[in-house]
Design a protein around this motif. Structure first.
Motif, PDB file in Angstrom:
ATOM      1  N   HIS A 109       0.795  -1.236   0.000  1.00  0.00           N
ATOM      2  CA  HIS A 109       0.000   0.000   0.000  1.00  0.00           C
ATOM      3  C   HIS A 109       0.826   1.284   0.000  1.00  0.00           C
ATOM      4  N   LEU A 110       2.032   1.248   0.600  1.00  0.00           N
ATOM      5  CA  LEU A 110       2.844   2.461   0.680  1.00  0.00           C
ATOM      6  C   LEU A 110       4.124   2.387  -0.148  1.00  0.00           C
ATOM      7  N   GLY A 111       4.435   1.193  -0.641  1.00  0.00           N
ATOM      8  CA  GLY A 111       5.696   1.044  -1.367  1.00  0.00           C
ATOM      9  C   GLY A 111       6.884   1.239  -0.458  1.00  0.00           C
ATOM     10  N   ALA A 117       8.047   4.124   6.747  1.00  0.00           N
ATOM     11  CA  ALA A 117       6.701   4.627   6.451  1.00  0.00           C
ATOM     12  C   ALA A 117       6.735   6.149   6.471  1.00  0.00           C
ATOM     13  N   SER A 118       6.016   6.751   5.531  1.00  0.00           N
ATOM     14  CA  SER A 118       5.928   8.210   5.494  1.00  0.00           C
ATOM     15  C   SER A 118       4.705   8.613   4.687  1.00  0.00           C
ATOM     16  N   VAL A 119       4.272   9.855   4.876  1.00  0.00           N
ATOM     17  CA  VAL A 119       3.125  10.335   4.106  1.00  0.00           C
ATOM     18  C   VAL A 119       3.421  10.306   2.611  1.00  0.00           C
ATOM     19  N   MET A 120       4.681  10.394   2.229  1.00  0.00           N
ATOM     20  CA  MET A 120       5.027  10.352   0.808  1.00  0.00           C
ATOM     21  C   MET A 120       4.648   9.004   0.197  1.00  0.00           C
ATOM     22  N   GLY A 121       4.617   7.950   1.001  1.00  0.00           N
ATOM     23  CA  GLY A 121       4.233   6.638   0.514  1.00  0.00           C
ATOM     24  C   GLY A 121       2.792   6.582   0.045  1.00  0.00           C
ATOM     25  N   LEU A 122       1.972   7.534   0.499  1.00  0.00           N
ATOM     26  CA  LEU A 122       0.571   7.548   0.072  1.00  0.00           C
ATOM     27  C   LEU A 122       0.427   7.751  -1.437  1.00  0.00           C
ATOM     28  N   ASP A 128      -6.770   4.011  -2.528  1.00  0.00           N
ATOM     29  CA  ASP A 128      -7.218   4.678  -1.298  1.00  0.00           C
ATOM     30  C   ASP A 128      -7.559   3.707  -0.167  1.00  0.00           C
ATOM     31  N   TYR A 129      -6.694   2.728   0.050  1.00  0.00           N
ATOM     32  CA  TYR A 129      -6.885   1.793   1.159  1.00  0.00           C
ATOM     33  C   TYR A 129      -6.428   2.384   2.491  1.00  0.00           C
ATOM     34  N   VAL A 130      -5.492   3.323   2.451  1.00  0.00           N
ATOM     35  CA  VAL A 130      -4.878   3.843   3.670  1.00  0.00           C
ATOM     36  C   VAL A 130      -5.523   5.163   4.069  1.00  0.00           C
ATOM     37  N   GLN A 131      -5.925   5.241   5.334  1.00  0.00           N
ATOM     38  CA  GLN A 131      -6.460   6.484   5.881  1.00  0.00           C
ATOM     39  C   GLN A 131      -5.345   7.187   6.651  1.00  0.00           C
ATOM     40  N   LEU A 132      -5.151   8.452   6.376  1.00  0.00           N
ATOM     41  CA  LEU A 132      -4.123   9.245   7.044  1.00  0.00           C
ATOM     42  C   LEU A 132      -4.718   9.869   8.294  1.00  0.00           C
ATOM     43  N   ILE A 133      -4.036   9.682   9.424  1.00  0.00           N
ATOM     44  CA  ILE A 133      -4.442  10.297  10.680  1.00  0.00           C
ATOM     45  C   ILE A 133      -3.260  11.121  11.185  1.00  0.00           C
ATOM     46  N   ILE A 134      -3.478  12.415  11.307  1.00  0.00           N
ATOM     47  CA  ILE A 134      -2.422  13.317  11.767  1.00  0.00           C
ATOM     48  C   ILE A 134      -2.745  13.756  13.189  1.00  0.00           C
ATOM     49  N   ASP A 135      -1.821  13.513  14.089  1.00  0.00           N
ATOM     50  CA  ASP A 135      -1.965  13.916  15.478  1.00  0.00           C
ATOM     51  C   ASP A 135      -2.194  15.427  15.554  1.00  0.00           C
ATOM     52  N   LYS A 136      -3.033  15.847  16.465  1.00  0.00           N
ATOM     53  CA  LYS A 136      -3.378  17.264  16.598  1.00  0.00           C
ATOM     54  C   LYS A 136      -2.138  18.133  16.807  1.00  0.00           C
ATOM     55  N   GLU A 137      -1.177  17.666  17.585  1.00  0.00           N
ATOM     56  CA  GLU A 137       0.036  18.449  17.817  1.00  0.00           C
ATOM     57  C   GLU A 137       0.782  18.713  16.505  1.00  0.00           C
TER      58      GLU A 137
END
Length: 142
Positions: A109-111, A117-122, A128-137
């Motif tokens: 899914h991310l290559g 792992a990184s957001v660039m892998g998206l 669109d199997y992966v949902q991105l969740i970004i911590d509030k901080e």
């Protein structure tokens, strides 16, 4: 000591990783400015801090998780020093039994391989199997 190149504002000439090629091509196509360095593979947070200092950034931790049935996948981006409480996250997003996804799923899914792992892998998640969740901080920072 970890090798870290000088900071640059263009893609390195010798990219062999397909994900990196796609990311740099997309950034250039969209005319999004960036700064990057080339560095040895880093395996510890201490080594990551060296890269941080070279770029003048703060490291972020990216964790790839899945549900028990391995049908839902999540990329969590959070501060490096923060611990992830999977039970609390499970309750917040309504997905019971979150656990680390397998290396095979991460590559599919991310290559990416574990530890990278990184957001660039998206960019590789074309279905669109992966949902991105970004911590509030992280989301509240520049």
């Amino acid at each position: 000591m970890t090798y870290i190149s000088e900071k640059r504002t263009s893609a390195p000439d010798n990219i062999t990783n397909e994900t990196e090629k796609k990311v740099f091509a997309l950034l250039d196509k969209l005319k999004i400015p960036y700064e990057c360095v080339t560095n040895d593979v880093v395996e510890t947070m201490e080594e990551c801090k060296e890269v941080d200092e070279a770029l003048g950034t703060e490291i972020r931790k990216s964790i790839f998780l899945c549900n028990k049935k391995k049908t839902s996948f999540f990329l969590i981006v959070m501060p490096a020093e923060k611990s992830l409480d999977t039970a609390t996250l499970s309750n917040k997003i309504g997905v019971p039994h979150l656990s680390f996804a397998s290396a095979e799923h991460m590559e599919q899914h991310l290559g990416a391989l574990p530890g990278s792992a990184s957001v660039m892998g998206l960019i590789n998640d074309e279905d669109d199997y992966v949902q991105l969740i970004i911590d509030k901080e992280v989301a509240d920072e520049e």
